[in-house]
Design a protein around this motif. Structure first.
Motif, PDB file in Angstrom:
ATOM      1  N   TYR A  19      -2.766  -2.999  -3.046  1.00 20.86           N
ATOM      2  CA  TYR A  19      -2.397  -2.863  -4.318  1.00 20.86           C
ATOM      3  C   TYR A  19      -3.139  -1.851  -5.143  1.00 20.86           C
ATOM      4  O   TYR A  19      -3.127  -1.870  -6.304  1.00 20.86           O
ATOM      5  CB  TYR A  19      -2.456  -4.196  -5.031  1.00 20.86           C
ATOM      6  CG  TYR A  19      -1.432  -5.265  -4.542  1.00 20.86           C
ATOM      7  CD1 TYR A  19      -0.165  -5.203  -4.900  1.00 20.86           C
ATOM      8  CD2 TYR A  19      -1.997  -6.503  -4.064  1.00 20.86           C
ATOM      9  CE1 TYR A  19       0.821  -5.963  -4.141  1.00 20.86           C
ATOM     10  CE2 TYR A  19      -1.073  -7.462  -3.673  1.00 20.86           C
ATOM     11  CZ  TYR A  19       0.221  -7.411  -3.622  1.00 20.86           C
ATOM     12  OH  TYR A  19       1.162  -8.128  -2.973  1.00 20.86           O
ATOM     13  N   ASP A  20      -3.789  -1.007  -4.505  1.00 20.37           N
ATOM     14  CA  ASP A  20      -4.883  -0.035  -5.008  1.00 20.37           C
ATOM     15  C   ASP A  20      -4.068   1.056  -4.848  1.00 20.37           C
ATOM     16  O   ASP A  20      -4.302   1.966  -3.697  1.00 20.37           O
ATOM     17  CB  ASP A  20      -6.070  -0.203  -4.368  1.00 20.37           C
ATOM     18  CG  ASP A  20      -7.025   1.056  -5.141  1.00 20.37           C
ATOM     19  OD1 ASP A  20      -7.125   1.007  -6.040  1.00 20.37           O
ATOM     20  OD2 ASP A  20      -7.961   1.636  -4.160  1.00 20.37           O
ATOM     21  N   LEU A  21      -3.182   1.588  -5.572  1.00 16.56           N
ATOM     22  CA  LEU A  21      -2.318   2.698  -5.630  1.00 16.56           C
ATOM     23  C   LEU A  21      -2.812   3.658  -6.756  1.00 16.56           C
ATOM     24  O   LEU A  21      -1.749   3.817  -7.604  1.00 16.56           O
ATOM     25  CB  LEU A  21      -0.904   2.453  -5.359  1.00 16.56           C
ATOM     26  CG  LEU A  21      -0.724   1.776  -4.061  1.00 16.56           C
ATOM     27  CD1 LEU A  21       0.719   1.228  -3.931  1.00 16.56           C
ATOM     28  CD2 LEU A  21      -0.923   2.834  -2.802  1.00 16.56           C
ATOM     29  N   PRO A  22      -3.913   4.240  -7.106  1.00 13.90           N
ATOM     30  CA  PRO A  22      -3.995   5.073  -8.042  1.00 13.90           C
ATOM     31  C   PRO A  22      -3.170   6.416  -8.127  1.00 13.90           C
ATOM     32  O   PRO A  22      -2.731   7.048  -6.835  1.00 13.90           O
ATOM     33  CB  PRO A  22      -5.561   5.499  -8.120  1.00 13.90           C
ATOM     34  CG  PRO A  22      -5.904   5.461  -6.585  1.00 13.90           C
ATOM     35  CD  PRO A  22      -4.835   4.052  -6.174  1.00 13.90           C
TER      36      PRO A  22
ATOM     37  N   LEU B 230       0.063  -4.102  -9.102  1.00 15.19           N
ATOM     38  CA  LEU B 230      -0.310  -2.629  -9.113  1.00 15.19           C
ATOM     39  C   LEU B 230      -0.857  -2.290 -10.443  1.00 15.19           C
ATOM     40  O   LEU B 230      -0.147  -1.658 -11.382  1.00 15.19           O
ATOM     41  CB  LEU B 230       1.005  -2.046  -8.813  1.00 15.19           C
ATOM     42  CG  LEU B 230       1.524  -1.840  -7.449  1.00 15.19           C
ATOM     43  CD1 LEU B 230       2.826  -1.112  -7.198  1.00 15.19           C
ATOM     44  CD2 LEU B 230       0.571  -1.572  -6.484  1.00 15.19           C
ATOM     45  N   ARG B 231      -2.001  -2.260 -10.533  1.00 17.20           N
ATOM     46  CA  ARG B 231      -2.667  -2.278 -11.851  1.00 17.20           C
ATOM     47  C   ARG B 231      -2.520  -0.784 -12.311  1.00 17.20           C
ATOM     48  O   ARG B 231      -2.358  -0.422 -13.411  1.00 17.20           O
ATOM     49  CB  ARG B 231      -4.351  -2.314 -11.491  1.00 17.20           C
ATOM     50  CG  ARG B 231      -4.608  -3.704 -11.418  1.00 17.20           C
ATOM     51  CD  ARG B 231      -6.049  -3.772 -10.996  1.00 17.20           C
ATOM     52  NE  ARG B 231      -6.634  -5.279 -10.897  1.00 17.20           N
ATOM     53  CZ  ARG B 231      -6.122  -6.266  -9.980  1.00 17.20           C
ATOM     54  NH1 ARG B 231      -5.166  -5.971  -9.138  1.00 17.20           N
ATOM     55  NH2 ARG B 231      -6.573  -7.230  -9.917  1.00 17.20           N
TER      56      ARG B 231
ATOM     57  N   TYR C  99       3.025   4.312  -2.050  1.00 15.36           N
ATOM     58  CA  TYR C  99       3.652   4.810  -3.239  1.00 15.36           C
ATOM     59  C   TYR C  99       5.201   4.840  -3.649  1.00 15.36           C
ATOM     60  O   TYR C  99       5.765   4.808  -2.420  1.00 15.36           O
ATOM     61  CB  TYR C  99       3.099   6.231  -3.547  1.00 15.36           C
ATOM     62  CG  TYR C  99       1.440   6.176  -3.855  1.00 15.36           C
ATOM     63  CD1 TYR C  99       1.036   6.091  -4.969  1.00 15.36           C
ATOM     64  CD2 TYR C  99       0.503   6.703  -2.784  1.00 15.36           C
ATOM     65  CE1 TYR C  99      -0.161   6.084  -5.172  1.00 15.36           C
ATOM     66  CE2 TYR C  99      -0.741   6.459  -3.014  1.00 15.36           C
ATOM     67  CZ  TYR C  99      -1.084   6.390  -4.505  1.00 15.36           C
ATOM     68  OH  TYR C  99      -2.556   6.415  -4.473  1.00 15.36           O
TER      69      TYR C  99
ATOM     70  N   THR D 238      -5.515  10.201  -8.388  1.00 11.82           N
ATOM     71  CA  THR D 238      -6.255  10.795  -7.101  1.00 11.82           C
ATOM     72  C   THR D 238      -5.685  10.106  -5.922  1.00 11.82           C
ATOM     73  O   THR D 238      -6.147  10.049  -4.699  1.00 11.82           O
ATOM     74  CB  THR D 238      -7.639   9.955  -7.317  1.00 11.82           C
ATOM     75  OG1 THR D 238      -7.317   8.611  -7.474  1.00 11.82           O
ATOM     76  CG2 THR D 238      -8.233  10.428  -8.390  1.00 11.82           C
TER      77      THR D 238
ATOM     78  N   SER E  82      -4.484   6.000  -0.330  1.00  9.52           N
ATOM     79  CA  SER E  82      -4.763   6.167  -1.698  1.00  9.52           C
ATOM     80  C   SER E  82      -6.168   6.842  -2.069  1.00  9.52           C
ATOM     81  O   SER E  82      -6.347   7.093  -3.363  1.00  9.52           O
ATOM     82  CB  SER E  82      -5.011   4.645  -2.213  1.00  9.52           C
ATOM     83  OG  SER E  82      -4.134   3.966  -1.863  1.00  9.52           O
ATOM     84  N   THR E  83      -6.829   7.560  -1.117  1.00  8.23           N
ATOM     85  CA  THR E  83      -7.953   8.290  -1.517  1.00  8.23           C
ATOM     86  C   THR E  83      -8.046   9.480  -0.445  1.00  8.23           C
ATOM     87  O   THR E  83      -7.725   9.144   0.878  1.00  8.23           O
ATOM     88  CB  THR E  83      -9.152   7.262  -1.329  1.00  8.23           C
ATOM     89  OG1 THR E  83     -10.562   8.330  -1.502  1.00  8.23           O
ATOM     90  CG2 THR E  83      -9.541   6.743   0.180  1.00  8.23           C
TER      91      THR E  83
ATOM     92  N   THR F  64      -6.849   2.416   1.107  1.00  4.53           N
ATOM     93  CA  THR F  64      -8.145   1.723   0.649  1.00  4.53           C
ATOM     94  C   THR F  64      -7.906   0.227   0.889  1.00  4.53           C
ATOM     95  O   THR F  64      -8.374  -0.201   1.771  1.00  4.53           O
ATOM     96  CB  THR F  64      -8.222   1.976  -0.810  1.00  4.53           C
ATOM     97  OG1 THR F  64      -7.200   1.697  -1.599  1.00  4.53           O
ATOM     98  CG2 THR F  64      -8.628   3.362  -0.909  1.00  4.53           C
TER      99      THR F  64
ATOM    100  N   GLN G 272       0.670  -1.172   0.194  1.00  8.18           N
ATOM    101  CA  GLN G 272       0.053  -0.047  -0.226  1.00  8.18           C
ATOM    102  C   GLN G 272       0.898   1.235   0.137  1.00  8.18           C
ATOM    103  O   GLN G 272       0.312   2.306   0.461  1.00  8.18           O
ATOM    104  CB  GLN G 272      -0.814   0.091   1.285  1.00  8.18           C
ATOM    105  CG  GLN G 272      -1.945  -1.165   1.301  1.00  8.18           C
ATOM    106  CD  GLN G 272      -3.146  -0.650   1.944  1.00  8.18           C
ATOM    107  OE1 GLN G 272      -3.882  -0.062   1.667  1.00  8.18           O
ATOM    108  NE2 GLN G 272      -3.426  -1.527   3.095  1.00  8.18           N
TER     109      GLN G 272
END
Lengths: 657, 657
Positions: B319-322, B544-545, B301, B325, B308-309, B316, B299
């Motif tokens: 692996y959710d690291l947009p 990491l999509r 960066y 945003t 992440s939000t 979040t 989690q």
């Protein structure tokens, strides 16, 4: 243009008739049950009950959104279209009962709105910006016109004329009138329809007034906001209305780019094009064309959807089209189709039909499950179910279609569009003696030419095969006229047409993207078009930051999507080489026989990367890939095989074509 | 571990001393002016004024956030560190005045909080979930300890002991006590420091109580919420508290993944590690290690930032690291460094130092402009100024550093971390007779070994060159001990060490990522390390999509960024081939002499694509690219050359290494 009303069109394309049948047999009855609060597990709509209460037939509180009435109106409008294509006494009786109830809820002076009747009597027309009263009126007017045209019954039409007359008395430039307009445009396009049905010019004038007044100084919404004590109906924390949200930031003729709430924008542009056509207003027409180009060339998703943010359900700015957080509301794509059709009525260009087709075959039909009972409000470009549940920035994108919505604008909007599809296929231009064919859809158009009967029977194998035939019936003898057939943008100029099996010579020219065949047609003449329907890799404009380095797949009018069901989870780990050939394979999804596409792809290997640090130097281990087979399915069929990841744009591993 | 308090450390790394000088000469005076509402154009803080009002020295209303006091506390804490490194009578007088004021605002029973004193007297400790009372107490305790350790002055320390005693009486498991804890963790780690400064075990016990009670059943926050009438201080529309936001969803020892507000999580994990170390609590230690791995391996960066939000300033899920945003709050990176240091204290592993270094050299120093007067709250991975202004989903990411914030937690947090950096470089483990070197930073450590004086003088050329030397002074004669020097993760095992110019044999082993040199050291012995400082292409974990198909650039501890200033707008149109060599070039940005990196890249050609449809088949025209030179600069120097696009992750045109 014009005179299209002389046309009589019947749709019989297998692909589309199936949808109309679905709407007729499943969607309309299902939605009727929902409007009557009889579907277990679905949040009660209260929409019919609100009318019963307003009519004094029942005691109780208002339920739902301030614009809840419009769900009933859109349902009635769709029923009108359904009856127009095929009379159905049971459905008609259902609708007559609803209309009796609606008219019973109308106030003595013509006013009709259950929210203000039940919940805030005395407050009518005091919060135009927020409360959708004229929006509701517009939808009921559209319903009235549709039902009248289908059945000849005037009850709802007369009631809505009375309401429209009240509105015309209340709003306008004269002293004592409200110099205002609605927060959610819709009345404008509806008044144009009412003008069409009744011939009463005052309805057109009122539509024009609403457009002319919008965004002028002093700003009506700001004045109203002050009068109301600076309080928003929706957002208690609002400090100042954002006029662009309502497209009321400047006069409509001066608007350069699409801004604000996408559905409102579409409904307004639609009315602008209507009024431009009916009044010959060139400045209005120029604004429409400018806004069209902005929407479709700078702010539209590949699936024919619009709206880049859920905050305000809105446009953001040119080339800002993020995938994960897209709004892409179904109603906005429906509205885009309305707008495209009105621009066609102003003067056909193939790009209007191209966008209409893109929105229809992808966002619009993709928004409804094949069972007719589950819908998308937001049409995803990318689904990652866990993110759509657990990352609040992506929660507005639902990973599966829903049974209904608290704000249920979209499902009835799709129903009314699908039931009226036949009105989008052709236009007849009397002055040019030209029948335009905008959509390739099996259908029959009949009209009269110098008093002689003409019938055109179209058969099309779209979207699965690229063949269209147009057969002329002229029982009263040959006549000269033109057929102008839209050449779809996706066939990239590679197409053929024959008449009665032989090539066409000087009788054919291409104008504005239409193949115009101008000749003396005789009974039995047949035009046959062949469009190569090849799957192809698509790229976006270089300014589209969100899809640079990515490719999508299209085949004919269909955009494709890849799903976890075929390709496993973590679709972002897949990459494709757009030099790779896409192979067609048959598949069946949710009862639809479709063409799927397969190609070689590569998938990053997690095991080789290992479980250590999240970021590592690029080397053979950290970037190990293995070959896999990728399968893509038509976008409109996504989400029919359980919940899973989906994406439209794929990572390209080689940027060279 | 332990006994590090015997160490005396002085920082004299040019790179870092410059930051300390900036904090001392610019940041602390600037923040003092802000706290006193004397900076024009900056929203008034009111923080000092609140204390004056609470002390009865001035009439007026409370200003700012409910936790406004903590800005003063963090400033005082930073002043303490500044005075510890260098006495400064003017600064000390300033701080003494503030302390007099703070103590004057304290209530007779020890309670201190200007919000509840001025604005809601009688409501103290009734809304622990929302109102940060113990958080504020914690920060003032940290300030007291820092100031006492720097100056020996006990006034604030004694006052805070009185407050801590009141808290210990008020909270706890006994009847009549509140069986609760704060919504924003902070008091826990502060009480451990107070225990360290005073030796009073009850403060450690209270810290442990707060951790033990958290998330147990019946849930304190839910009970409090009911007692309060189910009303949130912050969000009037809240229907039910999200316990995970406060890390109060389950007992702390059972927490598996990092969830909720990222700063609160970091402060809590820090205290958990402290208490685990001081009490030998293995379950607590295991939870810390588990949570550390989740944060840093799933989690975090690449710039060492977390969150992440922006909704809840939160994690979040794995692996959710947009990028667009990202929240990546400065305070959370500061907290991550606290947590890393406490894990080192539990038992050093190189990965803790690696993450500390990553956060410090990138997110933390990148958050402050080189003028010391502009800050990031959110540390962007990607800036597109227009989107950051006009797309509401990206508005929390500011395209330039800001002069101050309504919620001004981050700037003073950076100040206190930078002023106490020397405390993060070394630890001395008496039982192993080992001095650990965690950070490569020019500094001098002095300690006593069997009564003999030892001094280690470190020189390091980081971040620009990979050379570190460690020179021993042992005026009292040779002694055997070990030096354990962290081998940075980024040098990938390619490093060398020499002692007095010759290679080391069996005296050296590698343990937990540290080079351990265990030998008899004599006066003047010198270890020299060489770490290859090569620029390298970095990839993320395949899960990491958001960064699949992209590469970042690192050189030593520095992450690089590309900016519009060097590369023109539309950075997404650029692609790089990670087989390409990165060339080092000197550059000067905002007064910093830095190493920039250049390579060949490709840019999509807009003219070739043309102005037609937004989506087109991929061919030579739609995907025409031209060669360009790409320049990347150290991330921490972004945004110093006007407003423009910036991004850390670059599109890779070839996925092969």
């Amino acid at each position: 243009m014009g005179n299209s009303e002389q046309l009589s069109v019947q749709l019989h394309a297998p692909f589309w008739s199936r949808y109309q049948q679905l709407v007729r047999e499943v969607v309309l009855p299902y939605q009727y049950e929902i409007l009557n609060d009889r579907v277990p597990g679905v949040e009660p709509s209260g929409a019919i009950r609100n009318f019963r209460i307003a009519a004094g037939l029942e005691q109780g509180e208002f339920t739902g959104m301030v614009f809840q009435d419009s769900d009933v109106a859109k349902w009635l409008e769709a029923v009108g279209y359904a009856l127009k294509t095929k009379r159905d006494p049971a459905l008609e009786r259902m609708a007559d009962d609803v209309i009796d109830l609606v008219v019973a809820a109308q106030q003595p002076d013509g006013y009709l709105n259950t929210y203000f009747t039940i919940k805030e009597p005395g407050k009518r027309f005091t919060n135009l910006m927020d409360c959708h009263e004229l929006y509701g009126a517009g939808h009921m007017i559209e319903a009235a016109v549709s039902y009248y045209e289908a059945t000849g019954k005037r009850k709802l039409l007369d009631a809505m004329c009375r309401f429209a007359d009240l509105i015309a008395d209340t709003f306008g430039p004269r002293e004592g009138q409200i110099h205002g307009y609605d927060g959610h445009q819709e009345i404008e396009l509806a008044l144009v329809k009412l003008y069409g049905a009744t011939g009463e010019r005052r309805y057109l004038d009122l539509a024009r007034y609403f457009l002319d007044a919008r965004g002028t100084e002093p700003n009506f919404f700001l004045d109203e906001w002050e009068r109301r004590g600076r309080k928003s109906f929706w957002w208690p924390w609002l400090k100042e209305p954002d006029l662009a949200y309502y497209q009321a930031h400047k006069p409509v003729r001066e608007q350069e780019t699409a801004v604000g709430h996408a559905v409102r924008a579409m409904y307004m542009y639609t009315a602008m094009a209507d009024v431009a056509r009916l009044t010959g207003d060139r400045a209005l027409q120029a604004a429409c064309e400018r806004l069209w180009q902005d929407v479709t060339r700078r702010q539209m998703y590949v699936i024919g959807a619009i709206g880049s943010t859920h905050q305000g359900e809105a446009f953001t700015f040119d080339y800002d089209l993020p995938n994960e957080t897209a709004y892409a509301e179904t109603c906005a794509s429906v509205g885009l189709i309305f707008f495209a059709k009105r621009l066609i009525d102003l003067g056909p260009k193939a790009e209007y039909g191209d966008v209409m087709e893109r929105a229809l075959y992808n966002a619009v039909i993709g928004s409804m499950a094949q069972d007719g009972k589950h819908y998308c409000y937001v049409n995803p470009l990318e689904v990652w179910p866990r993110a759509n549940e657990e990352n609040p920035d992506r929660r507005h994108v639902r990973p599966t279609r829903q049974a209904w919505f608290g704000c249920a604008c979209c499902p009835p909007n799709v129903a009314r569009l699908l039931m009226s599809l036949q009105e989008y296929i052709y236009t007849w231009d009397e002055s040019r003696r030209t029948l335009y064919v905008h959509l390739h859809m099996g259908s029959t158009a009949a009209w009269s030419l110098d008093g002689a009967r003409v019938q055109l029977r179209q058969a099309s194998a779209l979207p699965w095969r690229g063949e269209t035939s147009l057969k002329v019936s002229m029982p009263d003898g040959p006549r000269r006229f033109a057929l102008a057939v839209r050449i779809p943008g996706w066939c990239a100029g590679k197409w053929e047409v024959r008449v009665n099996g032989r090539e066409l010579g000087e009788e054919m020219r291409v104008e504005e993207g239409y193949a115009v065949i101008d000749r003396t047609f005789a009974d039995g003449d047949e035009l046959t078009f062949a469009f190569p329907l090849e799957a192809r890799w698509i790229v976006g404009h270089p300014q589209l930051r969100a899809v640079n380095g990515m490719v999508a797949i299209e085949r004919g009018p269909l955009v494709y999507a890849v799903e976890e069901a075929d390709n496993g989870p973590n679709l972002a780990a897949l990459s494709v080489d757009p030099g790779t050939r896409l192979h067609e394979v048959s598949c069946e999804i949710a009862g639809v026989d479709a063409v799927a596409l397969e190609c070689e792809a590569w998938r990053r290997d997690e095991e080789a990367f290992g479980d250590g640090p999240l970021y590592r130097p690029l080397d053979a281990a950290t970037f190990s890939e293995r070959r896999v087979k990728l399968r893509a399915i038509p976008y409109f069929l996504w989400g029919n095989r359980g919940q899973g990841e989906m994406r439209v744009w794929l990572r390209s591993r080689s940027s060279r074509p």
